[in-house]
Design a protein around this motif. Sequence first.
Motif, short mmCIF file in Angstrom:
data_model
loop_
_atom_site.label_atom_id
_atom_site.label_comp_id
_atom_site.label_asym_id
_atom_site.label_seq_id
_atom_site.Cartn_x
_atom_site.Cartn_y
_atom_site.Cartn_z
N GLY A 1 -1.54 -15.85 -1.58
CA GLY A 1 -1.41 -15.47 -0.18
C GLY A 1 -0.68 -14.15 -0.02
N ARG A 2 0.40 -13.99 -0.78
CA ARG A 2 1.16 -12.73 -0.70
C ARG A 2 0.33 -11.56 -1.21
N LEU A 3 -0.47 -11.81 -2.28
CA LEU A 3 -1.33 -10.73 -2.80
C LEU A 3 -2.33 -10.28 -1.75
N LEU A 4 -2.93 -11.24 -1.05
CA LEU A 4 -3.93 -10.89 -0.03
C LEU A 4 -3.27 -10.21 1.16
N ASN B 1 -2.60 -6.74 0.17
CA ASN B 1 -3.86 -5.99 0.15
C ASN B 1 -4.28 -5.59 1.56
N ASP B 2 -4.19 -6.53 2.50
CA ASP B 2 -4.59 -6.23 3.88
C ASP B 2 -3.71 -5.13 4.48
N HIS B 3 -2.43 -5.14 4.13
CA HIS B 3 -1.52 -4.11 4.63
C HIS B 3 -1.95 -2.74 4.11
N GLU B 4 -2.25 -2.67 2.82
CA GLU B 4 -2.69 -1.40 2.24
C GLU B 4 -4.04 -0.97 2.80
N HIS C 1 -13.41 -6.95 -8.90
CA HIS C 1 -13.57 -6.39 -7.56
C HIS C 1 -12.62 -5.20 -7.42
N LEU C 2 -12.88 -4.37 -6.44
CA LEU C 2 -11.90 -3.35 -6.06
C LEU C 2 -10.93 -3.97 -5.06
N ASP C 3 -9.73 -3.40 -4.99
CA ASP C 3 -8.81 -3.80 -3.93
C ASP C 3 -8.29 -2.55 -3.23
N ALA C 4 -7.54 -2.78 -2.16
CA ALA C 4 -7.11 -1.66 -1.32
C ALA C 4 -6.17 -0.72 -2.06
N HIS C 5 -5.38 -1.24 -2.98
CA HIS C 5 -4.45 -0.39 -3.74
C HIS C 5 -5.23 0.55 -4.66
N MET C 6 -6.25 0.04 -5.30
CA MET C 6 -7.09 0.90 -6.16
C MET C 6 -7.73 2.01 -5.34
N VAL C 7 -8.25 1.64 -4.18
CA VAL C 7 -8.90 2.65 -3.33
C VAL C 7 -7.87 3.68 -2.87
N HIS C 8 -6.67 3.21 -2.53
CA HIS C 8 -5.64 4.15 -2.08
C HIS C 8 -5.31 5.16 -3.18
N PRO D 1 -15.72 -9.38 -4.45
CA PRO D 1 -15.59 -8.17 -3.62
C PRO D 1 -15.58 -8.44 -2.12
N ALA D 2 -16.24 -9.50 -1.68
CA ALA D 2 -16.31 -9.77 -0.24
C ALA D 2 -14.97 -10.23 0.33
N SER D 3 -14.04 -10.62 -0.52
CA SER D 3 -12.79 -11.19 -0.04
C SER D 3 -11.65 -10.18 0.03
N PHE D 4 -11.92 -8.92 -0.31
CA PHE D 4 -10.85 -7.93 -0.34
C PHE D 4 -11.18 -6.78 0.61
N ASP D 5 -10.38 -6.67 1.65
CA ASP D 5 -10.51 -5.53 2.56
C ASP D 5 -10.02 -4.28 1.83
N LEU D 6 -10.84 -3.23 1.87
CA LEU D 6 -10.46 -1.97 1.21
C LEU D 6 -9.97 -0.94 2.21
N GLY D 7 -10.12 -1.25 3.50
CA GLY D 7 -9.83 -0.29 4.54
C GLY D 7 -11.10 0.39 5.02
N HIS D 8 -12.23 -0.06 4.51
CA HIS D 8 -13.52 0.51 4.90
C HIS D 8 -13.88 0.04 6.32
N HIS D 9 -14.97 0.59 6.84
CA HIS D 9 -15.40 0.23 8.19
C HIS D 9 -16.54 -0.77 8.20
N LEU D 10 -17.44 -0.64 7.23
CA LEU D 10 -18.65 -1.46 7.25
C LEU D 10 -19.01 -1.90 5.84
N ASN D 11 -19.53 -3.12 5.74
CA ASN D 11 -20.05 -3.63 4.48
C ASN D 11 -21.57 -3.51 4.46
#
Length: 263
Positions: free
Chosen positions: A31-34, A37-40, A116-123, A148-158
């Motif tokens: 939960g903390r990891l997700l 991730n959402d914060h990033e 999968h990618l995560d928001a930290h990798m993208v940052h 990959p569908a479970s990690f928000d990267l900060g993108h706008h559209l899938n």
Amino acid sequence: MCLTCGCAAPHDHLHAVSDQRPTQETIDVLGRLLDANDHEAAHNRDHFDARGVLAINLMSSPGAGKTRLLEATIDALAGRYRIAVIEGDLETENDAQRIRAKGVPAVQITTGTACHLDAHMVHSALHVVDLDHLDLLFIENVGNLVCPASFDLGHHLNVTLLSVTEGADKPAKYPVMFRAADLLLLTKTDLLGAIDDFDPQAAVGHFRALANPAPVLQLSARRGESLTPWIEWLDSQLARQRSGERLRPYMQSDGRTRHAAAA
Ligand code: MG
């Protein structure tokens, strides 16, 4: 096996063959990891929104044609937009090299064991992407129809790809991935004449059974003319982003459904 997303955690459906169940500690850590991730991801999205950049997350199984679609899209756009690509694979720089060969900057993320990618990798990748001089950022996620569908990267559209060389029932088997799609692309349609066991209408039926209203387009990266509706979709989404609509994915990483134009 992915070591960062919780794939390795035992699940309820295994209980009949295993006494192992996720401990509260495991659930709390995931939960903390997700949450982190959402914060990033929100931070990444702020960067994109501040500069009017449209960020699109491409997801599919391996081999559905994500990189080939990007190559064909770069050709079809013919310089109309300033593009950059972030590539995600477990190993190799191969896909980034293919994109650079088209004259488009590309950053390769090699995830090692992560599926999968995560928001930290993208940052981290954004540190070498010139967002101030960019219109479109494509993020090619790791080929995988699950995580990959479970990690928000900060993108706008899938954008989710389903190639005609796969089963038409993939949306039924991998609902989380296909529920997350803001656009479904049926790819490699030039092969339909040689394949007698893929029914596009059946694939669309399985997709609609998930109650996802997203558009579905059919194309082949080998047939430039078939890309026109996809290019028009990109045009329309970029126009929405530039108008300040604050696009958001239809499905959030916590599974909540939101329409793409939510403020
Ligand atoms: Mg690829």
